[in-house]
Design a protein around this motif. Structure first.
Motif, PDB file in Angstrom:
ATOM      1  N   TYR A 189     -29.412  21.824 -30.231  1.00 59.63           N
ATOM      2  CA  TYR A 189     -29.316  20.628 -29.404  1.00 59.63           C
ATOM      3  C   TYR A 189     -29.901  19.416 -30.131  1.00 59.63           C
ATOM      4  CZ  TYR A 189     -28.690  24.094 -25.671  1.00 59.63           C
ATOM      5  OH  TYR A 189     -28.256  25.135 -24.900  1.00 59.63           O
ATOM      6  N   PRO A 190     -29.282  18.251 -29.991  1.00 56.87           N
ATOM      7  CA  PRO A 190     -29.847  17.032 -30.587  1.00 56.87           C
ATOM      8  C   PRO A 190     -31.030  16.535 -29.761  1.00 56.87           C
ATOM      9  CG  PRO A 190     -27.907  16.486 -29.310  1.00 56.87           C
ATOM     10  CD  PRO A 190     -28.019  17.996 -29.283  1.00 56.87           C
ATOM     11  N   PRO A 191     -31.757  15.542 -30.255  1.00 55.47           N
ATOM     12  CA  PRO A 191     -32.828  14.956 -29.438  1.00 55.47           C
ATOM     13  C   PRO A 191     -32.262  14.352 -28.152  1.00 55.47           C
ATOM     14  CG  PRO A 191     -32.987  14.237 -31.725  1.00 55.47           C
ATOM     15  CD  PRO A 191     -31.670  14.926 -31.588  1.00 55.47           C
ATOM     16  N   LEU A 192     -33.028  14.445 -27.089  1.00 58.96           N
ATOM     17  CA  LEU A 192     -32.630  13.838 -25.819  1.00 58.96           C
ATOM     18  C   LEU A 192     -33.220  12.435 -25.780  1.00 58.96           C
ATOM     19  CD1 LEU A 192     -32.767  15.502 -22.305  1.00 58.96           C
ATOM     20  CD2 LEU A 192     -33.214  13.086 -22.649  1.00 58.96           C
ATOM     21  N   VAL A 193     -32.337  11.440 -25.829  1.00 59.05           N
ATOM     22  CA  VAL A 193     -32.770  10.042 -25.878  1.00 59.05           C
ATOM     23  C   VAL A 193     -32.328   9.345 -24.597  1.00 59.05           C
ATOM     24  CG1 VAL A 193     -32.701   7.886 -27.175  1.00 59.05           C
ATOM     25  CG2 VAL A 193     -32.549  10.080 -28.388  1.00 59.05           C
ATOM     26  N   ASN A 194     -33.289   9.034 -23.746  1.00 60.82           N
ATOM     27  CA  ASN A 194     -32.993   8.345 -22.488  1.00 60.82           C
ATOM     28  C   ASN A 194     -32.598   6.891 -22.736  1.00 60.82           C
ATOM     29  OD1 ASN A 194     -33.259  10.242 -20.425  1.00 60.82           O
ATOM     30  ND2 ASN A 194     -35.475   9.952 -20.241  1.00 60.82           N
ATOM     31  N   HIS A 195     -31.739   6.398 -21.862  1.00 58.27           N
ATOM     32  CA  HIS A 195     -31.298   5.003 -21.907  1.00 58.27           C
ATOM     33  C   HIS A 195     -32.369   4.118 -21.258  1.00 58.27           C
ATOM     34  CE1 HIS A 195     -28.904   1.460 -20.567  1.00 58.27           C
ATOM     35  NE2 HIS A 195     -28.292   1.662 -21.714  1.00 58.27           N
ATOM     36  N   ASP A 196     -32.772   3.079 -21.967  1.00 55.59           N
ATOM     37  CA  ASP A 196     -33.872   2.235 -21.473  1.00 55.59           C
ATOM     38  C   ASP A 196     -33.599   1.696 -20.075  1.00 55.59           C
ATOM     39  OD1 ASP A 196     -35.051   2.692 -23.892  1.00 55.59           O
ATOM     40  OD2 ASP A 196     -34.853   0.647 -24.657  1.00 55.59           O
ATOM     41  N   GLY A 197     -32.391   1.191 -19.850  1.00 54.72           N
ATOM     42  CA  GLY A 197     -32.077   0.602 -18.555  1.00 54.72           C
ATOM     43  C   GLY A 197     -32.121   1.597 -17.423  1.00 54.72           C
ATOM     44  N   GLU A 198     -31.654   2.822 -17.676  1.00 49.36           N
ATOM     45  CA  GLU A 198     -31.655   3.835 -16.619  1.00 49.36           C
ATOM     46  C   GLU A 198     -33.064   4.375 -16.354  1.00 49.36           C
ATOM     47  OE1 GLU A 198     -29.317   4.325 -14.622  1.00 49.36           O
ATOM     48  OE2 GLU A 198     -27.826   3.148 -15.708  1.00 49.36           O
ATOM     49  N   VAL A 199     -33.921   4.364 -17.353  1.00 46.10           N
ATOM     50  CA  VAL A 199     -35.316   4.726 -17.112  1.00 46.10           C
ATOM     51  C   VAL A 199     -36.009   3.631 -16.309  1.00 46.10           C
ATOM     52  CG1 VAL A 199     -37.545   5.223 -18.195  1.00 46.10           C
ATOM     53  CG2 VAL A 199     -35.458   6.185 -19.159  1.00 46.10           C
ATOM     54  N   GLN A 200     -35.654   2.388 -16.593  1.00 49.36           N
ATOM     55  CA  GLN A 200     -36.184   1.289 -15.779  1.00 49.36           C
ATOM     56  C   GLN A 200     -35.768   1.472 -14.319  1.00 49.36           C
ATOM     57  OE1 GLN A 200     -35.240  -2.660 -17.226  1.00 49.36           O
ATOM     58  NE2 GLN A 200     -35.667  -3.597 -15.230  1.00 49.36           N
ATOM     59  N   ARG A 201     -34.523   1.930 -14.113  1.00 43.40           N
ATOM     60  CA  ARG A 201     -34.060   2.195 -12.753  1.00 43.40           C
ATOM     61  C   ARG A 201     -34.943   3.265 -12.094  1.00 43.40           C
ATOM     62  NH1 ARG A 201     -29.041   1.298 -10.800  1.00 43.40           N
ATOM     63  NH2 ARG A 201     -28.045   1.347 -12.858  1.00 43.40           N
ATOM     64  N   PHE A 202     -35.249   4.318 -12.859  1.00 43.03           N
ATOM     65  CA  PHE A 202     -36.111   5.389 -12.339  1.00 43.03           C
ATOM     66  C   PHE A 202     -37.452   4.832 -11.866  1.00 43.03           C
ATOM     67  CE2 PHE A 202     -39.787   7.974 -13.645  1.00 43.03           C
ATOM     68  CZ  PHE A 202     -39.695   9.019 -12.733  1.00 43.03           C
ATOM     69  N   PHE A 203     -38.079   3.994 -12.686  1.00 44.38           N
ATOM     70  CA  PHE A 203     -39.397   3.479 -12.310  1.00 44.38           C
ATOM     71  C   PHE A 203     -39.319   2.491 -11.148  1.00 44.38           C
ATOM     72  CE2 PHE A 203     -40.641   4.933 -16.619  1.00 44.38           C
ATOM     73  CZ  PHE A 203     -41.754   5.679 -16.256  1.00 44.38           C
ATOM     74  N   GLU A 204     -38.147   1.907 -10.930  1.00 42.02           N
ATOM     75  CA  GLU A 204     -37.996   0.987  -9.808  1.00 42.02           C
ATOM     76  C   GLU A 204     -37.716   1.709  -8.500  1.00 42.02           C
ATOM     77  OE1 GLU A 204     -35.085  -1.939 -10.778  1.00 42.02           O
ATOM     78  OE2 GLU A 204     -36.296  -2.870 -12.359  1.00 42.02           O
ATOM     79  N   VAL A 205     -36.891   2.772  -8.534  1.00 48.36           N
ATOM     80  CA  VAL A 205     -36.473   3.399  -7.279  1.00 48.36           C
ATOM     81  C   VAL A 205     -37.348   4.592  -6.875  1.00 48.36           C
ATOM     82  CG1 VAL A 205     -34.101   2.701  -7.746  1.00 48.36           C
ATOM     83  CG2 VAL A 205     -34.800   5.043  -8.268  1.00 48.36           C
ATOM     84  N   ALA A 206     -37.986   5.254  -7.828  1.00 49.91           N
ATOM     85  CA  ALA A 206     -38.734   6.469  -7.503  1.00 49.91           C
ATOM     86  C   ALA A 206     -39.886   6.222  -6.529  1.00 49.91           C
ATOM     87  CB  ALA A 206     -39.233   7.143  -8.780  1.00 49.91           C
ATOM     88  N   PRO A 236     -24.778   6.014 -20.648  1.00 47.97           N
ATOM     89  CA  PRO A 236     -26.169   5.790 -20.251  1.00 47.97           C
ATOM     90  C   PRO A 236     -26.631   6.846 -19.250  1.00 47.97           C
ATOM     91  CG  PRO A 236     -24.947   3.729 -20.220  1.00 47.97           C
ATOM     92  CD  PRO A 236     -23.934   4.821 -20.420  1.00 47.97           C
ATOM     93  N   GLY A 237     -27.910   7.186 -19.324  1.00 42.37           N
ATOM     94  CA  GLY A 237     -28.422   8.178 -18.396  1.00 42.37           C
ATOM     95  C   GLY A 237     -29.923   8.308 -18.482  1.00 42.37           C
ATOM     96  N   CYS A 238     -30.451   9.111 -17.578  1.00 43.03           N
ATOM     97  CA  CYS A 238     -31.896   9.321 -17.502  1.00 43.03           C
ATOM     98  C   CYS A 238     -32.176  10.771 -17.113  1.00 43.03           C
ATOM     99  CB  CYS A 238     -32.520   8.367 -16.487  1.00 43.03           C
ATOM    100  SG  CYS A 238     -34.308   8.566 -16.290  1.00 43.03           S
ATOM    101  N   PHE A 239     -33.018  11.421 -17.882  1.00 42.21           N
ATOM    102  CA  PHE A 239     -33.483  12.768 -17.559  1.00 42.21           C
ATOM    103  C   PHE A 239     -34.905  12.648 -17.039  1.00 42.21           C
ATOM    104  CE2 PHE A 239     -34.762  17.202 -18.553  1.00 42.21           C
ATOM    105  CZ  PHE A 239     -33.725  17.848 -17.910  1.00 42.21           C
ATOM    106  N   MET A 240     -35.192  13.336 -15.942  1.00 41.31           N
ATOM    107  CA  MET A 240     -36.467  13.178 -15.244  1.00 41.31           C
ATOM    108  C   MET A 240     -37.131  14.533 -15.032  1.00 41.31           C
ATOM    109  SD  MET A 240     -34.689  10.621 -12.465  1.00 41.31           S
ATOM    110  CE  MET A 240     -33.229  11.673 -12.465  1.00 41.31           C
ATOM    111  N   PHE A 241     -38.445  14.510 -14.866  1.00 41.19           N
ATOM    112  CA  PHE A 241     -39.208  15.725 -14.605  1.00 41.19           C
ATOM    113  C   PHE A 241     -39.870  15.619 -13.233  1.00 41.19           C
ATOM    114  CE2 PHE A 241     -38.628  15.947 -19.099  1.00 41.19           C
ATOM    115  CZ  PHE A 241     -38.543  17.314 -19.364  1.00 41.19           C
ATOM    116  N   VAL A 242     -39.793  16.712 -12.498  1.00 43.42           N
ATOM    117  CA  VAL A 242     -40.373  16.776 -11.161  1.00 43.42           C
ATOM    118  C   VAL A 242     -41.489  17.806 -11.174  1.00 43.42           C
ATOM    119  CG1 VAL A 242     -39.944  17.333  -8.734  1.00 43.42           C
ATOM    120  CG2 VAL A 242     -38.204  16.105 -10.068  1.00 43.42           C
ATOM    121  N   GLY A 243     -42.701  17.358 -10.909  1.00 44.51           N
ATOM    122  CA  GLY A 243     -43.842  18.257 -10.908  1.00 44.51           C
ATOM    123  C   GLY A 243     -43.674  19.377  -9.883  1.00 44.51           C
TER     124      GLY A 243
END
Length: 288
Positions: A189-206, A236-243
């Motif tokens: 598998y290649p490195p998983l590189v999140n899209h900056d804009g979609e990570v910004q979305r995560f921090f705004e909506v979470a 574009p996309g975002c991978f997230m972790f849920v504790g």
């Protein structure tokens, strides 16, 4: 699968409220290369899509925590299988042999210098030898020795540099001992590189989606790999972790441990997070 079924059920009961099209990727074979993502992409699952979101329940994070980060988040995962071929013989007459184990031991030691001496020290990388196998009796020089291991990196340049150095070093060290070497190098598998804009979305909506009782954090880089990486190479996309760790429920063992379990209440956090991300994207909220 349970989380995604829950999200699908949620939207199925609200079809009239949908502001766009949703696709649910029930992907097989994430754990074993080549994985399932490439097959899903080949079948057109991302065609016309604006963004892709995925998540992982993660017991190293305590229940009540979610996290992500922009840029490289998870490492590439490559594997190597090296056979050193010498000339077997009697352990008491090593001068008549070519000792594959001695050559292999030298190689194992020198492989550890690649990250420390060939890789930019500002670029995280790991080269680990997992097995070394050779011989069948204490008084016999082994004709063949096999070495296997894994390589992790966060960018393609470092990834290919390490491969090049492993191949060069294997051939030269085997030759120095009069042995031959065969290398099977598997690019995983290649490195998983999140899209900056979609990570910004995560921090705004979470925070709004999960409430004050859930902490939203910026994740550190992780050396484990994930074939979601193929999706975010395409769109574009975002991978997230849920504790999902909770010692009160004996759910604090690491992943792949024989006693692994997770706090199932974390699945609700996962559902809420995916729904919030999808709703934000469908409303065409601009995230630059």
């Amino acid at each position: 699968t349970s989380i995604l079924l829950g999200v699908a059920s949620y939207y199925s009961s609200r079809l009239e409220e949908l502001e766009g099209e949703l696709r649910f990727l029930f992907q097989p074979a994430e754990e074993v290369c080549p994985g399932g993502a490439q097959g899903m992409i080949a079948e057109g699952m991302l065609e016309g899509a604006d963004a892709v979101y995925g998540l992982h329940l993660w017991t190293p994070l305590p229940m009540g925590t979610v996290g992500s980060a922009p840029g490289p988040l998870m490492a590439s995962a490559d594997e190597f299988f090296i056979d050193i071929i010498g000339k077997g013989g009697h352990g008491g007459m090593p001068n008549r042999t070519i000792d594959s184990i001695v050559a292999g031991a030298a190689l194992v030691t020198q492989l550890q210098s690649i990250v420390s001496r060939s890789v930019n020290p500002l670029e995280p990388a790991v080269l680990s030898v997992g097995t070394i196998q050779g011989g069948f009796a204490q008084n016999v020089i082994a004709e063949q020795c096999r070495i296997t291991g894994t390589v992790r990196a966060f960018d393609e340049e470092t990834r290919h540099l390490i491969r090049q150095r492993i191949e060069e070093m294997t051939v030269s060290i085997a030759s120095a001992y009069g042995a031959e070497a065969k290398i099977d190098y598997v690019m995983g598998y290649p490195p998983l590189v999140n899209h900056d804009g979609e990570v910004q979305r995560f921090f705004e909506v979470a925070p709004a989606a999960l409430g004050e009782s859930v902490e939203v954090i910026r994740m550190e880089k992780l050396m484990p790999a994930e074939d979601f990486a193929y999706y975010v190479k395409e769109i574009p996309g975002c991978f997230m972790f849920v504790g999902a760790g909770n010692p009160d429920k004996e759910a604090d063992y690491p992943h792949h441990h024989s006693k692994f379990d997770f706090d199932e209440d974390a699945m609700l956090h996962g559902m809420k997070l995916l729904i919030a991300m999808a709703n934000s994207c469908m409303r065409e909220d601009t995230i630059v």
